[in-house]
Enzyme design. Structure first.
Site, PDB file in Angstrom:
ATOM      1  N   ASP A   1     -14.456 -16.006   7.616  1.00  0.00           N
ATOM      2  CA  ASP A   1     -15.572 -16.892   7.989  1.00  0.00           C
ATOM      3  C   ASP A   1     -15.892 -16.804   9.480  1.00  0.00           C
ATOM      4  O   ASP A   1     -17.036 -16.577   9.871  1.00  0.00           O
ATOM      5  CB  ASP A   1     -15.223 -18.363   7.683  1.00  0.00           C
TER       6      ASP A   1
ATOM      7  N   ARG B   1      -6.175 -30.397  12.844  1.00  0.00           N
ATOM      8  CA  ARG B   1      -7.590 -30.344  13.225  1.00  0.00           C
ATOM      9  C   ARG B   1      -7.972 -31.159  14.454  1.00  0.00           C
ATOM     10  O   ARG B   1      -8.672 -30.659  15.326  1.00  0.00           O
ATOM     11  CB  ARG B   1      -8.482 -30.743  12.035  1.00  0.00           C
TER      12      ARG B   1
ATOM     13  N   ASP C   1     -12.099 -30.764   6.694  1.00  0.00           N
ATOM     14  CA  ASP C   1     -11.861 -30.245   8.047  1.00  0.00           C
ATOM     15  C   ASP C   1     -13.055 -30.466   8.967  1.00  0.00           C
ATOM     16  O   ASP C   1     -12.902 -30.738  10.148  1.00  0.00           O
ATOM     17  CB  ASP C   1     -11.519 -28.748   7.980  1.00  0.00           C
TER      18      ASP C   1
ATOM     19  N   SER D   1      -8.946 -18.552   0.735  1.00  0.00           N
ATOM     20  CA  SER D   1      -9.162 -19.159   2.046  1.00  0.00           C
ATOM     21  C   SER D   1      -7.881 -19.920   2.380  1.00  0.00           C
ATOM     22  O   SER D   1      -7.450 -20.786   1.618  1.00  0.00           O
ATOM     23  CB  SER D   1     -10.348 -20.118   1.975  1.00  0.00           C
TER      24      SER D   1
HETATM   25  N1  ARG Z   1      -7.297 -29.846   1.281  1.00  0.00           N
HETATM   26  C1  ARG Z   1      -6.535 -29.743   2.472  1.00  0.00           C
HETATM   27  C2  ARG Z   1      -6.983 -30.726   3.497  1.00  0.00           C
HETATM   28  O1  ARG Z   1      -8.037 -31.245   3.358  1.00  0.00           O
HETATM   29  C3  ARG Z   1      -6.460 -28.335   2.972  1.00  0.00           C
HETATM   30  C4  ARG Z   1      -7.668 -27.756   3.590  1.00  0.00           C
HETATM   31  C5  ARG Z   1      -7.443 -26.324   3.841  1.00  0.00           C
HETATM   32  N2  ARG Z   1      -8.393 -25.698   4.640  1.00  0.00           N
HETATM   33  C6  ARG Z   1      -8.639 -24.381   4.569  1.00  0.00           C
HETATM   34  N3  ARG Z   1      -9.473 -23.919   5.441  1.00  0.00           N
HETATM   35  N4  ARG Z   1      -8.118 -23.594   3.687  1.00  0.00           N
HETATM   36  O2  ARG Z   1      -6.321 -30.994   4.453  1.00  0.00           O
END
Ligand code: ARG
Length: 418
Positions: free
Chosen positions: A26, A110, A139, A189
């Protein structure tokens, strides 16, 4: 001044943009796209949150890739220590398991990334940030809310919302622009840091199918784990892990060691139907060996040294803290308000917990603490106990008084209706 009027980019051209860059598919497409679309000079920033578990040379490769794709300047910042002390340890103290299973590994990384990005941008006089979050996840909330709390004047671009390419189209775009993609990139991902690894997309989007082995990178499968259990003795001081077996260790080192041992026993593979803040239900998969072992150990010790009233109230506070952090509201004052209570309780969480690791399971099997609210003399079933059982004659009738009265009244009502 806080602006509430923006829906999407404010301008057609930007001078400088700081992109939070992971080196993945990405953000690599994005690096190219931001230059093309906005005529901007793009700067890149990669946060080291310990994701080099898998490959220590990774940060150098990420920098080289960024430069090759046109980045003016690249910043790699080692945030491991801050991450552990200010984000992971508070999560441990709050026994942070979202919906009872997910230890917030991505979620707590994050806000830190956003805060550091703001710092770099201010230093380099960049007024626009960009990141690789989709419009469907958590995120984006975590990054945008934190960044805009720290720098209300800055704009945050989310190219994934703008360009409307699916993963398949991104791969095509990458190929057209000579952007290198790994085979792993093509499928899942992922997000990694010291506290965990998450994997999404591809076959993982089918909740009726078991996650395939190739979606795991850290842990060996419990079936192939050693046939002999291994015991870990974890020592805590004020709710923070400070020692492993006979070694006194700093946070980062301790987590890495627990991680390695946990991976070897297939610990921390989590598969979860998750409720995202944005309203979607999604199938998420994680590998969180260190997080799981440490939270379980902490939770057990805390329970041992706290009264039942503290335990019951703390579980409510913990859940509130966890949901707030999961939903990206790290900056909300409520988090620190709750932490005031959490930290107070944790002042007495001192002692040692023994965890048994065996074929995918991590079970607390023993604990010791000078602050334990346990008295062998009182609890023992041996005759020499100093617990006077005769008190039960007085205690039980009073303890059950209202419940017995309630039962009788309710039954009276039922009979009247018959
Ligand atoms: N569902 C998890 C969260 O909201 C993981 C997110 C993972 N992000 C990714 N870019 N693969 O914290």
């Amino acid at each position: 001044m806080i602006s509430l009027n923006d829906l999407g980019p404010r301008k057609k051209r930007y001078d400088k943009i700081l992109l939070m860059y992971s080196g993945g598919l990405d953000t690599s497409c994005m690096l190219q796209w931001l230059q093309e679309t906005y005529g901007a000079k793009v700067y890149t920033f990669t946060a080291d949150l310990g994701q080099e578990f898998a490959d220590p040379t990774r940060f150098k490769q990420i920098e080289e890739k960024a430069k090759k794709l046109g980045a003016i300047k690249h910043f790699t910042v080692d945030l491991k220590k801050i991450f552990v002390n200010n984000y992971i340890f508070p999560t441990l103290k709050a026994n942070g398991l979202y919906q009872g299973v997910y230890p917030l590994s991505t979620a707590v990384g994050r806000p830190l990334i956003a805060i550091e990005a703001v710092k770099i941008a201010k230093r380099e006089r960049i007024e626009v940030l960009a990141h690789g979050c989709t419009g469907k996840g958590n995120d984006q909330i975590r990054i945008n809310v934190t960044a805009q709390a720290h720098a209300p004047e800055m704009e945050v671009l989310q190219p994934l919302i703008e360009w409307n390419m699916g993963r398949d189209e991104e791969i095509k775009y990458a190929m057209q622009h000579n952007i290198p993609i790994s085979t792993q990139n093509k499928k899942y991902s992922t997000d990694e840091n010291l506290f965990g690894r998450s994997a999404e997309c591809d076959i993982l989007e089918r909740p009726e199918i078991e996650p395939p082995e190739d979606s795991k990178e850290w842990t060996i499968s419990p079936e192939n784990a050693p046939d002999k259990p291994e015991y870990l003795k974890i020592s805590f001081k004020e709710g923070i892990p400070v020692g492993l077996n006979d070694d006194v260790l700093k946070g980062v080192e301790l987590i890495k060691r627990v991680h390695d041992i946990g991976c070897n026993h297939g610990i921390g593979r989590i598969e979860h139907m998750e409720d995202r803040a944005i309203g979607l239900k999604s199938r998420e998969t994680y590998e969180v060996p260190a997080a799981l072992i440490l939270i379980k150990a902490h939770q057990d010790l805390e329970k041992y040294v706290c009264t039942k009233h503290e335990n019951s109230f703390k579980s409510i506070v913990d859940q509130r803290w966890t949901e707030l952090v999961y939903e990206g509201l790290w900056v909300d004052p409520l988090r620190e308000d709750l932490e005031a209570f959490i930290n107070e309780v944790n002042k007495k969480v001192n002692g040692t917990v023994t965890v048994k690791l065996f074929k995918g399971n991590a079970d607390v099997v023993a604990r010791e603490s000078a602050f334990g609210i346990y008295d062998l003399n009182l609890a023992t079933y041996e005759t020499k106990s100093s617990f006077n059982q005769k008190y039960s004659y007085g205690f039980i009738p009073l303890f059950g008084l209202q419940s017995r009265m309630g039962y009788i009244t309710k039954n009276k009502l039922k009979k009247e209706k018959e």
